[in-house]
Design a protein around this motif. Structure first.
Motif, mmCIF file in Angstrom:
data_model
loop_
_atom_site.group_PDB
_atom_site.id
_atom_site.type_symbol
_atom_site.label_atom_id
_atom_site.label_comp_id
_atom_site.label_asym_id
_atom_site.label_seq_id
_atom_site.Cartn_x
_atom_site.Cartn_y
_atom_site.Cartn_z
ATOM 1 N N SER A 194 -9.753 -0.489 -3.497
ATOM 2 C CA SER A 194 -10.585 -1.392 -2.686
ATOM 3 C C SER A 194 -10.891 -2.702 -3.398
ATOM 4 O O SER A 194 -11.258 -3.688 -2.754
ATOM 5 N N GLY B 175 -5.479 -0.724 2.013
ATOM 6 C CA GLY B 175 -5.214 0.667 2.353
ATOM 7 C C GLY B 175 -4.405 0.822 3.622
ATOM 8 O O GLY B 175 -3.983 -0.153 4.243
ATOM 9 N N ASP C 219 -10.565 6.497 -0.911
ATOM 10 C CA ASP C 219 -10.984 5.178 -1.367
ATOM 11 C C ASP C 219 -11.917 4.563 -0.333
ATOM 12 O O ASP C 219 -11.947 4.963 0.835
ATOM 13 N N SER D 198 0.817 -1.225 0.000
ATOM 14 C CA SER D 198 0.000 0.000 0.000
ATOM 15 C C SER D 198 0.844 1.266 0.000
ATOM 16 O O SER D 198 0.602 2.199 -0.775
ATOM 17 N N THR E 133 -3.443 3.667 -0.896
ATOM 18 C CA THR E 133 -4.300 2.534 -1.214
ATOM 19 C C THR E 133 -3.892 1.881 -2.530
ATOM 20 O O THR E 133 -3.351 2.541 -3.426
ATOM 21 N N CYS F 178 -12.985 1.798 2.324
ATOM 22 C CA CYS F 178 -12.221 0.964 3.248
ATOM 23 C C CYS F 178 -12.536 -0.517 3.065
ATOM 24 O O CYS F 178 -11.902 -1.363 3.693
#
Length: 455
Positions: free
Chosen positions: A328, A344, A310, A301, A325, A312
């Motif tokens: 996702s 992330g 982004d 990351s 990140t 989670c």
């Protein structure tokens, strides 16, 4: 003054307040956003998901010291203070002039640092009168810690465990069951989002992002429940500062000034809790340290991600966080360091990293396990795969000192033990462990799906 092998603090030296590093940050972490409106989330909007007092801690960028409730302190006394260990045997094995210390957080039933935040979050849930909580867990340390904490306060606990870890670590599951929590491999067919993920990614081994989506769905659709998270969030890093505060006190007792501070990082809880008090000294201009966050090369990351807003979670139902990140929709390989398989990074650590106040490194898992074995043979503790990333970096830094003759002081957080990770050690010892590094194309494909949010 001779430094003892293990530095123990007295019971009255356990911190009675958590330290909020955001109070000393000139640039605060970006706020969580409502994915529907794109605006910062309010306390009222977050209440269906999180406990009210935890939301207040999440949003508080200004209060430097927050009192630890007496009920939480009473529980801490079962396993705190934890020792700061002078790794004399490892120093000898490496033949290095460096001084190496590690804070050992594996001296409790959960086997890791996760209990520091689990007991706090269970306490606030109980105080709010909730029936129970839901959560995700990667390698199982957080699920174990939370199940223990919920049992202590007499509330229910529902755990969604990343499928690959659920299958690789059956005895971790049994500890969670022993403490009375229910545990489901994720993604599962028990939730709408789980079924959607399974349809889009048939045969997936899961990820923390998947498990988070399922846990949030159950929490928001079940009366009397809230969701609690084991990493990433500001509130979690806050609770974990007991690690760094104890480390500071122990070092000062013997006049030890660290040069390098190291922690593994997946979502950021152990690194953030360990380094926050030292980072505070840097932010206030009182000291200078080299701080290194260490992540798996299979889920990089920091080192290969993008600093952007982004989701989670993989199901894209959670708030948006500005963080480093991989996207996702990035599903990490079935890496043995299950606790680091998150797409992330903590918004706090992301901001500090973006400002150049800390470094990041990524290691392949065979290199990490090589360091783990070397450490186990020297120091007599079998480290968790996650913690072993910090060990790998500490050994590398110590070997640099051997080359240059510098007598630097290295301190790292040994965040947990690896006695439930013997399947991974078996693979390494038998020479069947493989390394996987995602391609630029794989990461780009996931990053292309980032939500469009104005800066």
């Amino acid at each position: 003054m001779k430094i003892p092998y293990k530095i123990y603090l007295a019971e009255n030296e356990v911190p009675t307040q958590w330290y909020n590093v955001r109070a000393d940050m000139k640039t605060k972490p970006a706020p969580l956003l409502n994915p529907g409106t794109g605006k910062p989330l309010t306390l009222e909007e977050m209440q269906p998901i999180f406990c009210t007092e935890l939301i207040k801690q999440e949003l508080d960028n200004d209060t430097k010291w927050i009192d630890i409730p007496e009920e939480v302190l009473n529980f801490y006394r079962m396993f705190r203070p934890s020792p700061l260990v002078h790794a004399e045997f490892l120093e000898k094995a490496l033949d290095t002039p460096a001084k190496i210390f590690y804070k050992f957080e594996g001296n409790n039933t959960s086997g890791s640092h996760k209990l520091n935040s689990a007991i706090a979050q269970a306490y606030y849930a109980k105080a709010q009168g909730l029936k129970g909580v839901t959560t995700e867990t990667g390698a199982g340390q957080w699920g174990t810690a939370l199940s223990m904490a919920c049992q202590y306060f007499g509330i229910d606990c529902k755990v969604f465990m990343v499928k690959v870890s659920y299958e690789q670590k059956p005895f971790r599951r049994e500890v969670i069951n022993t403490y009375g929590a229910s545990i489901i491999p994720s993604p599962s067919d028990t939730t709408n989002v789980g079924r959607k993920i399974l349809a889009e990614h048939p045969g997936t081994t899961g990820s923390l992002g998947c498990a988070i989506s399922e846990a949030v769905e159950v929490a928001t659709s079940t009366e009397g429940y809230r969701y609690v998270l084991g990493s990433v969030l500001n509130q979690v890093l806050l609770h974990q500062t007991v690690i760094g505060l104890e480390t500071q006190t122990a070092l000062k007792k013997f006049g030890i000034k660290p040069d390098i501070l190291i922690g593994c990082t997946g979502g950021g809880s152990n690194l953030g809790g360990f380094v926050s008090p030292f980072m505070g000294e840097m932010l206030r201009g009182e000291a200078d340290y080299k701080i290194i966050g260490v992540e798996p090369a299979s889920c990089p990351s920091f080192t290969r991600g993008k600093y952007a807003y982004d989701f989670c979670d993989t199901g894209m139902i959670c708030p948006l966080a500005k963080m480093y990140t991989l996207g996702s929709q990035f599903i990490p390989s079935a890496n043995h360091a299950g606790g680091l398989r998150f797409h992330g990074m903590s918004p706090i650590l992301s901001e500090l990293y973006d400002e150049g106040l800390m470094e990041a490194r990524a290691y392949e898992q065979t290199s990490v396990f090589s360091a783990a074995v070397q450490f186990a043979r020297a120091e007599g503790i079998l480290p968790a795969p996650e913690s072993s990333h910090a060990i790998r970096c500490a050994i590398d830094e110590a070997l640099k000192c051997k080359e240059t003759g510098e007598e630097k002081t290295i301190v790292f957080n040994l965040s947990g033990t690896g006695y439930f990770d013997l399947y991974a050690y078996k693979n390494f010892n038998e020479g069947t462990m493989n390394d996987y590094i995602p391609t630029d194309e794989e990461i780009a494909a996931a990053l292309a799906k980032l939500p469009q949010v104005k800066a």
